[in-house]
Design an enzyme around this catalytic site. Structure first.
Site, short mmCIF file in Angstrom:
data_model
loop_
_atom_site.label_atom_id
_atom_site.label_comp_id
_atom_site.label_asym_id
_atom_site.label_seq_id
_atom_site.Cartn_x
_atom_site.Cartn_y
_atom_site.Cartn_z
N ARG A 67 129.32 1.95 17.60
CA ARG A 67 128.50 1.73 18.79
C ARG A 67 128.17 0.24 18.96
O ARG A 67 128.19 -0.29 20.07
CB ARG A 67 127.20 2.53 18.62
CG ARG A 67 126.19 2.26 19.68
CD ARG A 67 124.82 2.78 19.27
NE ARG A 67 124.05 3.03 20.46
CZ ARG A 67 123.78 4.23 20.94
NH1 ARG A 67 124.17 5.29 20.31
NH2 ARG A 67 123.11 4.37 22.05
N LEU A 87 123.18 -2.59 11.83
CA LEU A 87 122.49 -2.57 13.13
C LEU A 87 123.17 -1.53 14.02
O LEU A 87 124.38 -1.59 14.21
CB LEU A 87 122.72 -3.95 13.75
CG LEU A 87 121.73 -4.50 14.75
CD1 LEU A 87 120.35 -4.63 14.13
CD2 LEU A 87 122.21 -5.89 15.22
N HIS A 88 122.42 -0.57 14.50
CA HIS A 88 123.06 0.40 15.39
C HIS A 88 122.09 1.09 16.34
O HIS A 88 122.48 1.82 17.22
CB HIS A 88 123.76 1.49 14.56
CG HIS A 88 122.79 2.43 13.91
ND1 HIS A 88 122.13 2.11 12.75
CD2 HIS A 88 122.33 3.64 14.26
CE1 HIS A 88 121.32 3.09 12.42
NE2 HIS A 88 121.41 4.03 13.32
N ARG A 89 120.80 0.87 16.14
CA ARG A 89 119.81 1.61 16.92
C ARG A 89 119.88 1.20 18.39
O ARG A 89 119.94 0.00 18.71
CB ARG A 89 118.42 1.33 16.36
CG ARG A 89 117.54 2.54 16.35
CD ARG A 89 116.45 2.42 15.33
NE ARG A 89 116.87 2.91 14.04
CZ ARG A 89 117.10 4.19 13.76
NH1 ARG A 89 116.94 5.11 14.66
NH2 ARG A 89 117.48 4.54 12.55
N ASP A 110 118.29 -1.82 10.79
CA ASP A 110 117.41 -0.99 11.61
C ASP A 110 117.57 0.48 11.23
O ASP A 110 117.18 1.37 11.96
CB ASP A 110 117.65 -1.22 13.10
CG ASP A 110 119.07 -0.91 13.53
OD1 ASP A 110 119.86 -0.40 12.71
OD2 ASP A 110 119.41 -1.19 14.71
#
Ligand code: UD1
Length: 385
Positions: free
Chosen positions: A244, A209-211, A288
């Site tokens: 992030r 998950l990073h978007r 994602d």
């Protein structure tokens, strides 16, 4: 034999590395035809996002490193433009090759375009038709500027033709990332990581998950985390976390809850081979990412994509992918379906065969004289637009 075709390849962020690696290998096999120079912008700089990929993917050290680091999109892109313009003016390549859709891709494309250097884009023609996505803007601009567009699927060709791109500029070669996947599946099968985490084949889920649309809003991030925690009661989940996302989990006050949760295990970002090791044996993947939709389709592992749309719809129509957005109920509900045996089986995609880099090398050779033609003549002839 004549002069060699001087190519500068540009990479910057993690998802670029598995796309350039097969190409570097293919071009270096013909040193009498190609001279290849690798430039790293430094968009990703953490060793876990970089060095380990260069090692795993057997990539040579970059010849030039711009060291731009993080920043707003404008400042990051601007720094790459400034740094890469200098490099391009010094090196005077016949051709710049960019891959994927990150800020480094579009920045290098703009420099090549403005300097009149021929530009080729690998993974051209993907469209989510969602202009809120930074990558979509990067893809549109890069494709518009490219003189040769190497596409992964027939749908990508269709997207480009619909935008008025001349068919002579498009070459359907297949999905280059699958070249890396096929090449490194053997080493991945030998990775001790799944065993050392106590994971059984098929008996765990993998999360990435990073978007920004998922992690930058505390409310959205909390909804996703709650859904994952619910799934984790039935299926152990492993979650290699992007820097992030760590930052955002902490900012949203969710980090310690996730860290302490039973069944959900946070780990550092993984290298290519270890990640592939977890991916190939996962029972289910939540992600994602762009590329993971394709990798799971190739590997026939069910994938729930935490996005509203995708630039890779073939993975839904023909593969194992399902879009679930960030709706907690949908995420947990679709996961349950898969756990109850309702996952998509998927099928093989055309041209995802491990030979994409060879086809690209062949296409480049075919166009060698064209790339070597001075810009004034090349562009005046209208071959480009
Ligand atoms: C970039 C790509 C995205 C790709 C992703 C894969 C763009 C627009 N986005 O997103 O398409 O899916 O890479 O990882 O190019 N950071 C670190 N260390 C690093 C790199 C980043 O700590 O080595 C942190 C920084 O806080 C930075 C943030 O992550 O501000 C975002 O990094 P950035 O390169 O801007 O975009 P990604 O989210 O990584």
């Amino acid at each position: 034999m004549g002069e060699r075709l001087k190519i500068v390849g540009v990479v910057g962020a993690r998802p670029n590395f598995m796309k350039i690696s097969p190409l570097v290998r293919a071009l270096n096999r013909e040193p009498e035809v190609f001279e290849f120079i690798l430039v790293h912008t430094g968009q990703h700089y953490d060793p876990l996002m970089n060095d380990v990929f260069f090692r795993d993917l057997e990539l040579p050290e970059p010849d030039i490193h711009l060291g731009v680091g993080s920043g707003s999109h404008a400042s990051q892109t601007a720094k790459i433009i400034l740094g890469f313009e200098k490099v391009a003016l010094e090196l005077k390549p016949h051709l710049v090759v960019v891959v994927g859709d990150v800020n480094s891709t579009v920045a290098a494309a703009l420099v090549a375009g403005k300097l009149g250097i021929a530009l080729a884009h690998v993974e051209a023609g993907l469209r989510s038709h969602d202009r809120r996505m930074p990558e979509e803007l990067n893809r549109i601009v890069t494709d518009t500027l490219s003189e040769v567009l190497f596409t992964p699927t027939r749908l990508a060709d269709k997207n480009l033709l619909a935008e008025g791109i001349d068919p002579s500029r498009i070459a359907l070669v297949g999905n280059i990332m699958i070249d890396s996947l096929i090449r490194f599946l053997g080493p991945a099968a030998k990775s001790p990581l799944p065993g050392s985490l106590g994971l059984e084949p098929g008996g765990y889920g993998l999360v990435t998950l990073h978007r920004p649309s998922n992690v930058d809003s505390p409310a959205v991030l909390a909804e996703i985390v709650e859904a994952l925690l619910a799934v984790a009661r039935d299926l152990p989940l492993v979650f290699p976390v992007h820097p992030r996302t760590v930052k955002m989990l902490k900012a949203a006050g969710l980090f310690s809850r996730v860290e302490k949760a039973k069944g959900l295990r946070l780990i550092e970002p993984l290298g290519y081979i270890d990640f592939l090791a977890l991916l190939r044996s996962a029972g289910l993947v939540f992600s994602d990412s762009g590329g993971i939709q394709e990798e799971t389709t190739y590997l026939r592992v069910p994938c729930l994509t935490l996005r509203e749309n995708t630039e890779r719809p073939e993975t839904i129509e023909q593969g194992t992918n399902v879009l679930v957005g960030h709706d907690g109920g949908k995420i947990a509900g679709e996961a349950r379906k898969i756990l109850n045996g309702g996952g998509k089986k998927g099928g093989a995609l055309e041209f995802w065969d491990g030979n994409v880099s060879l086809r690209i090398a062949w296409e480049l050779k075919k166009r060698k004289n064209y790339f070597m033609t001075p810009a004034e003549i090349r562009l005046a002839e209208g071959a480009r637009f």
